[in-house]
Design a protein around this motif. Sequence first.
Motif, PDB file in Angstrom:
ATOM      1  N   ALA A 100       5.702   6.317  10.614  1.00 23.47           N
ATOM      2  CA  ALA A 100       4.541   5.459  10.862  1.00 23.47           C
ATOM      3  C   ALA A 100       3.255   6.195  10.458  1.00 23.47           C
ATOM      4  O   ALA A 100       2.378   5.620   9.808  1.00 23.47           O
ATOM      5  CB  ALA A 100       4.488   5.038  12.327  1.00 23.47           C
ATOM      6  N   ARG A 101       3.151   7.474  10.838  1.00 22.33           N
ATOM      7  CA  ARG A 101       1.953   8.241  10.474  1.00 22.33           C
ATOM      8  C   ARG A 101       1.859   8.432   8.959  1.00 22.33           C
ATOM      9  O   ARG A 101       0.786   8.315   8.373  1.00 22.33           O
ATOM     10  CB  ARG A 101       1.954   9.588  11.194  1.00 22.33           C
ATOM     11  N   ALA A 102       2.993   8.715   8.333  1.00 18.62           N
ATOM     12  CA  ALA A 102       2.998   8.991   6.892  1.00 18.62           C
ATOM     13  C   ALA A 102       2.645   7.769   6.055  1.00 18.62           C
ATOM     14  O   ALA A 102       2.237   7.892   4.905  1.00 18.62           O
ATOM     15  CB  ALA A 102       4.369   9.520   6.474  1.00 18.62           C
ATOM     16  N   THR A 103       2.783   6.577   6.645  1.00 15.70           N
ATOM     17  CA  THR A 103       2.549   5.366   5.862  1.00 15.70           C
ATOM     18  C   THR A 103       1.270   4.642   6.279  1.00 15.70           C
ATOM     19  O   THR A 103       0.955   3.599   5.716  1.00 15.70           O
ATOM     20  CB  THR A 103       3.737   4.388   6.011  1.00 15.70           C
ATOM     21  N   GLY A 104       0.553   5.182   7.258  1.00 19.85           N
ATOM     22  CA  GLY A 104      -0.607   4.489   7.785  1.00 19.85           C
ATOM     23  C   GLY A 104      -1.931   4.980   7.230  1.00 19.85           C
ATOM     24  O   GLY A 104      -2.016   5.455   6.095  1.00 19.85           O
ATOM     25  N   PHE A 105      -2.968   4.859   8.071  1.00 22.72           N
ATOM     26  CA  PHE A 105      -4.327   5.206   7.656  1.00 22.72           C
ATOM     27  C   PHE A 105      -4.418   6.652   7.169  1.00 22.72           C
ATOM     28  O   PHE A 105      -5.176   6.973   6.277  1.00 22.72           O
ATOM     29  CB  PHE A 105      -5.293   5.013   8.828  1.00 22.72           C
ATOM     30  N   GLN A 106      -3.636   7.537   7.789  1.00 26.40           N
ATOM     31  CA  GLN A 106      -3.707   8.943   7.408  1.00 26.40           C
ATOM     32  C   GLN A 106      -2.580   9.326   6.465  1.00 26.40           C
ATOM     33  O   GLN A 106      -2.233  10.496   6.321  1.00 26.40           O
ATOM     34  CB  GLN A 106      -3.692   9.804   8.671  1.00 26.40           C
ATOM     35  N   GLY A 107      -2.005   8.293   5.852  1.00 28.47           N
ATOM     36  CA  GLY A 107      -0.946   8.520   4.881  1.00 28.47           C
ATOM     37  C   GLY A 107      -1.098   7.546   3.722  1.00 28.47           C
ATOM     38  O   GLY A 107      -2.167   7.406   3.137  1.00 28.47           O
ATOM     39  N   MET A 108      -0.025   6.797   3.465  1.00 26.80           N
ATOM     40  CA  MET A 108       0.065   5.936   2.290  1.00 26.80           C
ATOM     41  C   MET A 108      -1.089   4.932   2.175  1.00 26.80           C
ATOM     42  O   MET A 108      -1.674   4.781   1.095  1.00 26.80           O
ATOM     43  CB  MET A 108       1.400   5.195   2.359  1.00 26.80           C
ATOM     44  N   VAL A 109      -1.422   4.254   3.268  1.00 29.01           N
ATOM     45  CA  VAL A 109      -2.481   3.234   3.219  1.00 29.01           C
ATOM     46  C   VAL A 109      -3.837   3.883   2.916  1.00 29.01           C
ATOM     47  O   VAL A 109      -4.607   3.381   2.083  1.00 29.01           O
ATOM     48  CB  VAL A 109      -2.524   2.427   4.539  1.00 29.01           C
ATOM     49  N   GLY A 110      -4.131   5.004   3.567  1.00 31.21           N
ATOM     50  CA  GLY A 110      -5.366   5.733   3.268  1.00 31.21           C
ATOM     51  C   GLY A 110      -5.409   6.187   1.813  1.00 31.21           C
ATOM     52  O   GLY A 110      -6.456   6.120   1.163  1.00 31.21           O
ATOM     53  N   GLY A 111      -4.273   6.618   1.304  1.00 29.64           N
ATOM     54  CA  GLY A 111      -4.192   7.077  -0.089  1.00 29.64           C
ATOM     55  C   GLY A 111      -4.435   5.954  -1.077  1.00 29.64           C
ATOM     56  O   GLY A 111      -5.134   6.126  -2.079  1.00 29.64           O
ATOM     57  N   GLN A 112      -3.868   4.786  -0.793  1.00 28.14           N
ATOM     58  CA  GLN A 112      -4.082   3.636  -1.689  1.00 28.14           C
ATOM     59  C   GLN A 112      -5.556   3.209  -1.663  1.00 28.14           C
ATOM     60  O   GLN A 112      -6.129   2.860  -2.692  1.00 28.14           O
ATOM     61  CB  GLN A 112      -3.152   2.476  -1.301  1.00 28.14           C
ATOM     62  N   MET A 113      -6.164   3.236  -0.483  1.00 29.84           N
ATOM     63  CA  MET A 113      -7.600   2.915  -0.369  1.00 29.84           C
ATOM     64  C   MET A 113      -8.413   3.872  -1.242  1.00 29.84           C
ATOM     65  O   MET A 113      -9.271   3.443  -2.033  1.00 29.84           O
ATOM     66  CB  MET A 113      -8.027   3.047   1.102  1.00 29.84           C
ATOM     67  N   ALA A 114      -8.155   5.170  -1.100  1.00 28.73           N
ATOM     68  CA  ALA A 114      -8.902   6.174  -1.868  1.00 28.73           C
ATOM     69  C   ALA A 114      -8.656   6.021  -3.371  1.00 28.73           C
ATOM     70  O   ALA A 114      -9.571   6.166  -4.183  1.00 28.73           O
ATOM     71  CB  ALA A 114      -8.505   7.574  -1.411  1.00 28.73           C
ATOM     72  N   ASP A 115      -7.411   5.682  -3.723  1.00 27.68           N
ATOM     73  CA  ASP A 115      -7.065   5.494  -5.130  1.00 27.68           C
ATOM     74  C   ASP A 115      -7.868   4.339  -5.722  1.00 27.68           C
ATOM     75  O   ASP A 115      -8.403   4.431  -6.834  1.00 27.68           O
ATOM     76  CB  ASP A 115      -5.557   5.212  -5.223  1.00 27.68           C
ATOM     77  N   LEU A 116      -7.968   3.242  -4.967  1.00 29.81           N
ATOM     78  CA  LEU A 116      -8.747   2.086  -5.437  1.00 29.81           C
ATOM     79  C   LEU A 116     -10.225   2.461  -5.577  1.00 29.81           C
ATOM     80  O   LEU A 116     -10.885   2.092  -6.551  1.00 29.81           O
ATOM     81  CB  LEU A 116      -8.619   0.913  -4.457  1.00 29.81           C
ATOM     82  N   LEU A 117     -10.743   3.201  -4.605  1.00 31.61           N
ATOM     83  CA  LEU A 117     -12.165   3.562  -4.634  1.00 31.61           C
ATOM     84  C   LEU A 117     -12.469   4.545  -5.760  1.00 31.61           C
ATOM     85  O   LEU A 117     -13.594   4.604  -6.263  1.00 31.61           O
ATOM     86  CB  LEU A 117     -12.583   4.168  -3.283  1.00 31.61           C
ATOM     87  N   ALA A 118     -11.444   5.326  -6.168  1.00 31.56           N
ATOM     88  CA  ALA A 118     -11.656   6.339  -7.207  1.00 31.56           C
ATOM     89  C   ALA A 118     -11.652   5.746  -8.606  1.00 31.56           C
ATOM     90  O   ALA A 118     -12.108   6.371  -9.562  1.00 31.56           O
ATOM     91  CB  ALA A 118     -10.583   7.424  -7.097  1.00 31.56           C
ATOM     92  N   GLU A 119     -11.138   4.505  -8.722  1.00 32.51           N
ATOM     93  CA  GLU A 119     -10.985   3.894 -10.041  1.00 32.51           C
ATOM     94  C   GLU A 119     -12.316   3.822 -10.784  1.00 32.51           C
ATOM     95  O   GLU A 119     -13.307   3.345 -10.243  1.00 32.51           O
ATOM     96  CB  GLU A 119     -10.393   2.483  -9.896  1.00 32.51           C
ATOM     97  N   GLY A 120     -12.289   4.299 -12.023  1.00 35.01           N
ATOM     98  CA  GLY A 120     -13.486   4.228 -12.846  1.00 35.01           C
ATOM     99  C   GLY A 120     -14.524   5.295 -12.546  1.00 35.01           C
ATOM    100  O   GLY A 120     -15.560   5.369 -13.206  1.00 35.01           O
ATOM    101  N   LYS A 121     -14.242   6.108 -11.497  1.00 34.63           N
ATOM    102  CA  LYS A 121     -15.212   7.157 -11.170  1.00 34.63           C
ATOM    103  C   LYS A 121     -14.726   8.490 -11.699  1.00 34.63           C
ATOM    104  O   LYS A 121     -13.539   8.698 -11.936  1.00 34.63           O
ATOM    105  CB  LYS A 121     -15.366   7.245  -9.641  1.00 34.63           C
ATOM    106  N   LYS A 122     -15.649   9.424 -11.857  1.00 35.74           N
ATOM    107  CA  LYS A 122     -15.285  10.761 -12.307  1.00 35.74           C
ATOM    108  C   LYS A 122     -14.577  11.470 -11.147  1.00 35.74           C
ATOM    109  O   LYS A 122     -15.155  11.647 -10.084  1.00 35.74           O
ATOM    110  CB  LYS A 122     -16.574  11.503 -12.685  1.00 35.74           C
TER     111      LYS A 122
END
Lengths: 300, 300
Positions: free
Chosen positions: B151-173
Motif C-alpha cells: 500500500a505504501r509503495a503504490t500510494g502518495f509516497q510511492g507509485m502515485v506520487g511518482g506518476q504525479m511528479a512524472d507528469l509535472l516534469a514533462e516538458g521541463k528541464k
Amino acid sequence: MANFQNLLAYLSEKKNKIDETLKSLLPEKKGYGGRVLEAASYSLFNGGKRLRPILCLMGYELSEKNSDEILIFAAGLECVHTYSLIHDDLPCMDDDDFRRGKPSCHKAFDEATAILAGDGLQAFAYECFTHKKILKHVKPRNLIKAVNLIARATGFQGMVGGQMADLLAEGKKGNSRMLKWIHHHKTVALIEASLLSGAILAGLPKGELKVLSKFGKNLGLLFQITDDLLDIIGDEALLGKPVKSDLKKKKLTYPSLYGIEKTKFLAEDLAEKTVNLLSPFGERASLLKDLTLFILNRVN
Amino acid sequence: MANFQNLLAYLSEKKNKIDETLKSLLPEKKGYGGRVLEAASYSLFNGGKRLRPILCLMGYELSEKNSDEILIFAAGLECVHTYSLIHDDLPCMDDDDFRRGKPSCHKAFDEATAILAGDGLQAFAYECFTHKKILKHVKPRNLIKAVNLIARATGFQGMVGGQMADLLAEGKKGNSRMLKWIHHHKTVALIEASLLSGAILAGLPKGELKVLSKFGKNLGLLFQITDDLLDIIGDEALLGKPVKSDLKKKKLTYPSLYGIEKTKFLAEDLAEKTVNLLSPFGERASLLKDLTLFILNRVN
C-alpha cells in the motif's frame, strides 16, 4: 419526534476524532509529487459527515470496547469514500463541477491530478487498514477478514460495479430491479461493510454479524433513498419549484421511479423495519437506532 | 554470455500459474456492471510478463518454501500493476492509444470504463492479498506487514506520487536528482515491494529483508533504465533511424539525460553491483542473479 441531542453530540465528537486521525496520518505535502497530496487533502477535508468511519466505530462499540483503538482503521474508510467521490465527479463520469458547494477536485486542480488523488487515497486507505498500531487491540485474523470485506464491497462486485451500472443506466428506461442492484452495489455495500468491519474487528459472534449485515444493508438503502429525496426537496425549498436535478440528468433514483410521496412512504416503512432488526442488541444499539431515525428525519 | 535456459523455463512456468490463478479468481463478467470486468480482463490478459508477481514468488522461495502457497497474493500484484498502466494511458495522463501493440483500455472501451476498471483492479488486488487461503500457509501478522508495504509503495509516497511528479516534469528541464526521485517512486517502489512482500510472507529474517530491499531497489532501477533504452533502440532497429519517442514526448529518462552510450554503461555497472548484493544468499539466489543479468541483456 425523537430527541437527537445525544446522537448529535456523539457524531460531532467522532467526526473530530476521525479528522484529527486523518490529519496526523497523511504524509506532508512536499517533494516532487506533493501536488497530488494537496488535491487529496482538499477533497478529504471538504465537509464530509464521516458517516462510514463512524459506522465502523459504532460496530466496534457494540462489543463495549473503546473505539479509539481502531480510529486509524475507521479513517481508512473515509479515504475510500472520498476517492470514489473524486472519481465519480470526473467529466467522463457524472461530470459534476461542484461537490458540497466547492469546486470538485478536477476543477480545483486538473483531471490527471484528481484521478491520481483518488488512486492514492485508495492505496492510503489500505495503509490505514493495515497500520501496525491497530494490531495492539485487534486479532490479526479479524483484521484481515475486515479488509477483505471492504475490498469486495468496493470492487467489481460492489461500489465499482455499481458505478459502472449507474453510468450505463443513464438516459435509459430503468426498472425497480435495476435500481435496487445499482443502489446495493454503488452505495449500500460500503455502508454495510463499514459497520460490519468494526464489528468484525471487535470479534462479535457470527450470529450478531449476520443481523448487522442485514441492518447495514437497510441503513445504506435508507441513506440513499433519503439522499435522493433531499436532492429534490432541497431544490424545491431553495428555488420554490421542483427542479428535480436527478430527473434532468436522467439518473435512476427512487423519486424518479416512484415519485416523491411514494418514496417518502417507502423510506418510513424501511426505517421501521431497520430499527426492528436491532432488538437482539437491546440498549447496546440505542445509538444505531437513533441514527436510523435521524437519517429518516432528514426528509420530514 | 549467461545461459538463460533455466530462467526462461522458470519464468514461463510461473507466468502460466499466475495467469491461471487470475482467471480462477476474477468474478464472472455478468450482471449490470459486467462491462467493467470485461475491460479489466482485457487489460489484465494483454501479454504482460508478470514480473511483479514472479518477484514475489522468488522472494518467498528464498525460504525454500513452495511458492504455490502464495500464488493468490502474488496475482494481486499484477492487478495493481495493470491498474496503474490503465490509468497512465488515459488522455489526461500519458495519452497512449496503444499498449503492447493493442488499443489501450480507454480506446478499446471508453474513459469512464477504463478509470473504473483501474479502480476495480486496485480493490481486487487487496481482495487477493487478504484471501483466506493464504492464511493456511502464512502468519497473519506477516501478511498484514506485506500488505502495508505494498500500500505504501503504490500510494502518495510511492507509485502515485511518482506518476504525479512524472507528469509535472514533462516538458521541463530535468536533472538527475529529479529523475532518480521519479524512477524510485513510479517504478522501483512496487518492484522492490513485490520481491520483499514474498520474503516477508515467508518470514525471512530482518537482516535478509534489508539486503533484499537494497537488491530490489537496484533491480527496479535497472529494469526502468533498460526499458527506456529499449524504447529507443527498439525504434531504431524497427525503423532504421533514431526515433527517440521519449525525447519527442519530452519525458525525463536516463537516455534523454545521459545519452544512449553512457546509459548502457550505467546499466552494466548497476547490474554488477546488484548481482554482488546477492552473495549472502549463495545458491538460493541463483535465479535472482540470472534474472538481473537477463534484464541487462535485453539491451546488449
